[in-house]
Design a protein around this motif. Sequence first.
Motif, mmCIF file in Angstrom:
data_model
loop_
_atom_site.group_PDB
_atom_site.id
_atom_site.type_symbol
_atom_site.label_atom_id
_atom_site.label_comp_id
_atom_site.label_asym_id
_atom_site.label_seq_id
_atom_site.Cartn_x
_atom_site.Cartn_y
_atom_site.Cartn_z
ATOM 1 N N ALA A 7 0.839 -1.171 -0.035
ATOM 2 C CA ALA A 7 -0.103 -0.032 0.002
ATOM 3 C C ALA A 7 0.736 1.513 0.011
ATOM 4 O O ALA A 7 2.049 1.176 0.594
ATOM 5 N N ASP A 8 0.364 2.309 -0.159
ATOM 6 C CA ASP A 8 0.734 3.622 -0.272
ATOM 7 C C ASP A 8 2.442 3.791 -0.743
ATOM 8 O O ASP A 8 3.243 4.089 -0.294
ATOM 9 N N THR A 9 2.397 3.236 -2.051
ATOM 10 C CA THR A 9 3.837 3.423 -2.711
ATOM 11 C C THR A 9 4.115 4.822 -3.117
ATOM 12 O O THR A 9 5.311 5.081 -3.397
ATOM 13 N N HIS A 10 3.090 5.508 -3.368
ATOM 14 C CA HIS A 10 3.196 7.171 -3.518
ATOM 15 C C HIS A 10 4.704 7.267 -4.817
ATOM 16 O O HIS A 10 5.447 8.095 -4.388
ATOM 17 N N LYS A 11 4.325 6.598 -5.882
ATOM 18 C CA LYS A 11 5.530 6.777 -7.073
ATOM 19 C C LYS A 11 6.461 6.397 -6.573
ATOM 20 O O LYS A 11 7.687 6.575 -7.437
ATOM 21 N N ASP A 12 6.992 5.209 -5.674
ATOM 22 C CA ASP A 12 8.128 4.710 -5.625
ATOM 23 C C ASP A 12 8.167 3.399 -6.445
ATOM 24 O O ASP A 12 8.034 2.302 -5.850
ATOM 25 N N TYR A 13 8.619 3.500 -7.775
ATOM 26 C CA TYR A 13 8.267 2.355 -8.606
ATOM 27 C C TYR A 13 9.412 1.438 -8.369
ATOM 28 O O TYR A 13 9.235 0.043 -8.244
ATOM 29 N N GLN A 14 10.650 1.836 -7.882
ATOM 30 C CA GLN A 14 11.633 0.856 -7.775
ATOM 31 C C GLN A 14 11.467 -0.027 -6.597
ATOM 32 O O GLN A 14 11.631 -1.342 -6.613
ATOM 33 N N ALA A 128 3.386 1.020 4.699
ATOM 34 C CA ALA A 128 3.545 1.883 3.670
ATOM 35 C C ALA A 128 4.934 1.867 2.923
ATOM 36 O O ALA A 128 5.844 1.546 3.850
ATOM 37 N N ILE A 129 5.101 1.667 1.739
ATOM 38 C CA ILE A 129 6.420 1.666 0.952
ATOM 39 C C ILE A 129 6.964 3.106 1.034
ATOM 40 O O ILE A 129 8.036 3.132 1.134
ATOM 41 N N ASP A 130 6.214 4.025 0.749
ATOM 42 C CA ASP A 130 6.691 5.552 0.922
ATOM 43 C C ASP A 130 6.063 6.015 2.080
ATOM 44 O O ASP A 130 4.901 5.995 2.461
ATOM 45 N N SER A 131 6.819 6.878 3.046
ATOM 46 C CA SER A 131 6.341 7.593 4.176
ATOM 47 C C SER A 131 5.905 6.938 5.151
ATOM 48 O O SER A 131 4.630 7.376 5.618
ATOM 49 N N PRO A 132 6.120 5.984 5.613
ATOM 50 C CA PRO A 132 5.678 5.012 6.755
ATOM 51 C C PRO A 132 5.679 6.003 7.882
ATOM 52 O O PRO A 132 6.418 6.804 8.156
ATOM 53 N N ARG A 133 4.626 5.624 8.781
ATOM 54 C CA ARG A 133 4.484 6.555 9.871
ATOM 55 C C ARG A 133 4.885 5.693 11.379
ATOM 56 O O ARG A 133 5.069 4.496 11.250
ATOM 57 N N GLY A 134 5.036 6.387 12.423
ATOM 58 C CA GLY A 134 5.266 5.816 13.609
ATOM 59 C C GLY A 134 6.648 5.344 13.874
ATOM 60 O O GLY A 134 6.869 4.053 14.650
ATOM 61 N N LYS A 135 7.575 5.746 13.262
ATOM 62 C CA LYS A 135 8.828 5.406 13.161
ATOM 63 C C LYS A 135 9.095 3.989 12.638
ATOM 64 O O LYS A 135 10.206 3.289 12.898
ATOM 65 N N ASN A 136 8.084 3.585 11.830
ATOM 66 C CA ASN A 136 8.225 2.189 11.224
ATOM 67 C C ASN A 136 9.063 2.273 9.771
ATOM 68 O O ASN A 136 9.325 3.495 9.392
ATOM 69 N N LYS A 137 9.970 1.260 9.596
ATOM 70 C CA LYS A 137 10.569 1.345 8.247
ATOM 71 C C LYS A 137 9.313 0.942 7.060
ATOM 72 O O LYS A 137 8.228 0.404 7.272
#
Length: 159
Positions: A7-14, A128-137
Motif C-alpha cells: 500500500a501507499d507506494t506514492h510513486k516509488d516504482y523501484q 507503507a512503501i513510501d513515508s511510513p509513520r510511527g517510526k516504522n520502516k
Amino acid sequence: MKIIAVADTHKDYQKLKNIVEKNPEADIFIHLGDGEHEFADVSAEFPDKKFVFVQGDCDFGHHKTMEVVEAGGYKILCVHGHEHNVQGGLDPLVSEAKARGCRIALFGHTHMYRTEILDDVYVMNPGAIDSPRGKNKPSYGVIIIDDTGKLTMNIVALK
C-alpha cells in the motif's frame, strides 16, 4: 498460496518492482491504493503475474475502490481504507468484510502496519512503501495459506 499486499507506494516504482522480484513464487500481488502509476508500470512489466489494485484517496484514475478476491479458499476484501474511516477504528472495515463473506480484510491509508484477528476476520495493513509513520520502516505484507487452509500473516520491513 502466497499473497503479497502493498500500500501507499506514492510513486516509488523501484521499491514496488523490488518486492515483486523478491517474491517470484507469489500467486497474487495486491496493491491497496495510492500508487496507480507505479502499479500500472510494474504490472505491465510482469505480465505473467496476477495483480489486483484498488484506488486510494491520492489516486486520480478510474479504478474500483473495493475488490473481493478469492484465494486459497478465502474471500479477501481489498480497500484503501479512507472510505471505511480506518483511522477512526476498524469496525466499519470488519463489518464490510463480514457482509461480503470475507474472512480476510486488507487495507492501507494509515501508513502503519498491523495484523490482527477481529471478530473472526483476519485484518492486515501492510504499512507503507513510501513515508511510513510511527517510526516504522517501509514494509509490505505476506499472507500464506497452506494446503490445510491454515493462514499466517507477516509484515516484512524493507532495508
